[in-house]
Scaffold this motif. Structure first.
Motif, PDB file in Angstrom:
ATOM      1  N   GLU A   1       0.945  -1.246   0.265  1.00 47.35           N
ATOM      2  CA  GLU A   1      -0.095  -0.004   0.142  1.00 47.35           C
ATOM      3  C   GLU A   1       0.952   1.115   0.181  1.00 47.35           C
ATOM      4  O   GLU A   1       0.693   2.211  -0.788  1.00 47.35           O
ATOM      5  CB  GLU A   1      -1.153   0.062   1.411  1.00 47.35           C
TER       6      GLU A   1
ATOM      7  N   LYS B   1       2.348   2.017  -3.246  1.00 45.56           N
ATOM      8  CA  LYS B   1       1.459   2.767  -4.352  1.00 45.56           C
ATOM      9  C   LYS B   1       1.368   4.086  -3.935  1.00 45.56           C
ATOM     10  O   LYS B   1       1.167   5.111  -4.892  1.00 45.56           O
ATOM     11  CB  LYS B   1       0.029   1.854  -4.380  1.00 45.56           C
TER      12      LYS B   1
ATOM     13  N   TRP C   1      -5.890  -1.076  -5.002  1.00 42.95           N
ATOM     14  CA  TRP C   1      -5.104  -1.641  -4.115  1.00 42.95           C
ATOM     15  C   TRP C   1      -5.371  -3.049  -3.884  1.00 42.95           C
ATOM     16  O   TRP C   1      -4.540  -4.025  -4.250  1.00 42.95           O
ATOM     17  CB  TRP C   1      -5.029  -0.772  -2.669  1.00 42.95           C
ATOM     18  N   ASN C   2      -6.426  -3.547  -3.178  1.00 46.93           N
ATOM     19  CA  ASN C   2      -6.986  -4.892  -2.944  1.00 46.93           C
ATOM     20  C   ASN C   2      -8.441  -4.926  -3.148  1.00 46.93           C
ATOM     21  O   ASN C   2      -9.240  -4.230  -2.877  1.00 46.93           O
ATOM     22  CB  ASN C   2      -6.642  -4.847  -1.534  1.00 46.93           C
TER      23      ASN C   2
ATOM     24  N   GLN D   1      -6.777   6.429   1.693  1.00 49.63           N
ATOM     25  CA  GLN D   1      -7.119   4.965   1.542  1.00 49.63           C
ATOM     26  C   GLN D   1      -8.515   4.749   1.480  1.00 49.63           C
ATOM     27  O   GLN D   1      -9.362   5.364   2.561  1.00 49.63           O
ATOM     28  CB  GLN D   1      -6.511   3.986   2.728  1.00 49.63           C
TER      29      GLN D   1
END
Length: 429
Positions: free
Chosen positions: A227, A230, A258-259, A282
Motif C-alpha cells: 500500500e 502505491k 490496491w486490494n 485509503q
C-alpha cells in the motif's frame, strides 16, 4: 517528496515557485518577479536582472519595513507595485508577476479571459481586474495596479504587459496564477479548432455544492508495504504531471486499485505540486481513511473499479490541448499516428453534469473507455499499471496538440479505415 512550502523560509518558497514557473515556460530568464511580505512587514522579493532559471535562496532580497535593502543584488525593478499592493491590501501576503504566453496574448488584445471555461477556476481566480498600461517599474504602474487591488481583485491583466496575482500566501497566489494561465491557454487552443463554450454561474455553483467526504470513516487503518509503495507511485506521477503541464495545482485526481475494489486516491483541497504519501487517502470497504477527505470524484473511481476489473489505475485531470476539445465539443480524432489509435481508439465526450454523483452516468463508469472527455471539466484516462495510464494521458495530449497546431496548416487527413483495420489485426486481436 516535496515539503509543504508554506513552512519554509520566504527565500526558499520564492526560489521553489519561480523555478516551477520558469521550467513550465511561463516566464523568461529576465522576466517576472515574486514577493512575500512577512509578519514583521519585511518584503522578500526576487532580484533584478538575475537568471530566473538558476535562482538560489541567497539571491533573494529582503526590503525591510524601514526601506533598508538586505542582499547582494538590487530588488526587482517592479518592486514599487509589489509594495503598493501590500499597502492597499493587508490581506495579500504574496504577489506573483510574470509574462506567461497565453495571458500576454489576452493583454495585447486588451481582453480578460472568462474563467467560466472550466468548473473550478471562477472560485480560485475570482473576478479579474484590468490595469491600463504604464511604464514598467514606475510609481504610476504601482498606482494603477494598487487601484485594481483596492476594488477587491486578486488577479489582474496588465495591458500589454502580462499578469499580476496576489494570495493569502505564495501557494494560494501560484494556484491562482496557474489556473488563470490554464484558462487562457484552453480558450486560445479551443479557438483554433472551434468556438469555446462557457459554463453558467449556476452550473458552477452546482458543481461546488456537491458533497465531499460523503464516505463514512474507517475505525482503524493499516499500511502494509504494498500500500505504501502505491502511495509513493501516485505522488511521483502527480509530480510528473505537474512538471509537464498535464495537471495544475488546484485540479487533478489519481488513484490506484490496491486490494480487490479497495483503492488509494489523492485528496481534495491539496496543492498537487506538494503532495506527499501522507496526503493520499485509503478507501477500504467503501470507507475512507479517518480525518482525510478524498477527491470529490472518489465515487467515480470507486464505480469504475467496481465495474471494470481490468482497470487498476485512473487519472482524471485537465490538460490544455485535450480541454480545447472539451470546451468546444469538437471531435478529437486520434487517427493521427498509429500509436495514438492503438492506445486510445475513439475518445468520446460526455456533457457537463454527467459526472455529478446524482446522475451516476453509465457512459463514464460502465465498460469505460481508455480516454473520455467531460465537457468543460476534465479528461478521464484508465489503464492497468499507473505508468501505462500516464503514458496514455501523454499520448492523448500530444495527439490533441498535433491536431490543434495542424489546424492552421490545413484539414487533417487521418489514417484510413483499411489502415486502422491493419492496426487492429496486428496489435489488438
Amino acid at each position: 517528496m516535496s515539503k509543504k512550502i508554506n513552512l519554509e523560509h520566504p527565500r526558499d518558497q520564492i526560489t521553489t515557485i519561480i523555478s516551477r514557473i520558469y521550467k513550465r515556460g511561463m516566464t523568461t530568464t529576465s522576466g517576472g518577479n515574486i514577493s512575500i511580505i512577512d509578519d514583521n512587514g519585511n518584503i522578500w522579493v526576487t532580484p533584478s536582472a538575475i537568471d530566473k532559471g538558476s535562482l538560489r535562496a541567497s539571491d533573494i532580497i529582503c526590503v525591510q519595513k524601514d526601506g533598508t535593502v538586505i542582499g547582494k543584488h538590487k530588488p526587482s525593478s517592479e518592486f514599487p507595485f509589489h509594495k503598493a499592493i501590500y499597502e492597499a491590501r493587508p490581506d495579500i501576503k504574496s504577489v506573483i508577476h510574470a509574462h506567461p504566453p497565453a495571458l500576454v496574448s489576452f493583454s495585447i488584445v486588451r481582453q480578460i479571459p472568462n474563467t467560466n471555461i472550466i468548473s473550478q477556476a471562477k472560485h480560485i481566480c475570482g473576478p479579474i481586474g484590468y490595469a491600463k498600461y504604464r511604464l514598467p517599474g514606475s510609481e504610476d504602474l504601482g498606482d494603477v495596479i494598487a487601484d485594481e487591488f483596492k476594488k477587491g481583485y486578486k488577479a489582474i491583466i496588465m495591458e500589454n504587459h502580462g499578469t499580476v496575482l496576489g494570495g493569502s500566501d505564495l501557494t494560494d497566489a501560484f494556484e491562482r496564477f496557474e489556473a488563470l494561465e490554464f484558462c487562457a491557454s484552453t480558450i486560445l487552443y479551443g479557438s483554433q479548432i472551434g468556438t469555446p463554450k462557457y459554463l453558467t454561474d449556476e452550473q458552477i455553483e452546482e458543481f461546488e455544492a456537491q458533497a465531499t467526504g460523503v464516505l463514512p470513516e474507517m475505525e482503524s487503518v493499516h499500511y502494509p508495504s504494498d500500500e505504501v509503495e502505491k502511495r509513493l507511485e501516485i505522488c511521483k506521477i502527480v509530480q510528473r504531471s505537474c512538471q509537464q503541464g498535464l495537471m495544475i495545482s488546484s485540479y487533478g485526481t489519481v488513484s490506484m486499485r490496491w486490494n480487490k475494489n479497495d483503492f488509494l486516491i489523492t485528496p481534495t483541497g491539496s496543492n498537487r505540486w506538494d503532495l506527499n504519501i501522507h496526503d493520499i487517502v485509503q478507501i477500504k470497504d467503501g470507507k475512507r481513511e479517518a480525518d482525510k477527505t478524498p477527491s470529490r470524484a472518489a465515487w467515480i473511481h470507486q464505480e469504475i473499479y467496481n465495474r471494470n476489473p481490468d482497470v487498476n489505475s485512473i487519472i482524471m485531470t485537465q490538460s490544455p490541448y485535450l480541454m480545447a476539445f472539451g470546451v468546444t465539443g469538437e471531435y478529437l480524432n486520434v487517427r493521427t499516428i498509429p500509436e495514438s489509435w492503438i492506445f486510445l481508439q475513439d475518445i468520446n465526450v460526455v456533457k457537463y453534469g454527467d459526472h455529478f454523483r446524482k446522475n451516476n452516468n453509465s457512459t463514464i463508469v460502465d465498460n469505460c473507455a481508455t480516454a473520455l472527455i467531460i465537457e468543460n471539466d476534465s479528461v478521464i484516462i484508465t489503464g492497468d499499471k499507473l505508468l501505462q495510464t500516464f503514458d496514455y494521458l501523454e499520448v492523448a495530449e500530444f495527439s490533441a496538440k498535433s491536431i490543434v497546431l495542424g489546424n492552421s496548416l490545413g484539414q487533417m487527413v487521418p489514417i484510413n479505415d483499411d489502415q486502422v483495420e491493419d492496426l487492429r489485426k496486428k496489435f489488438l486481436s
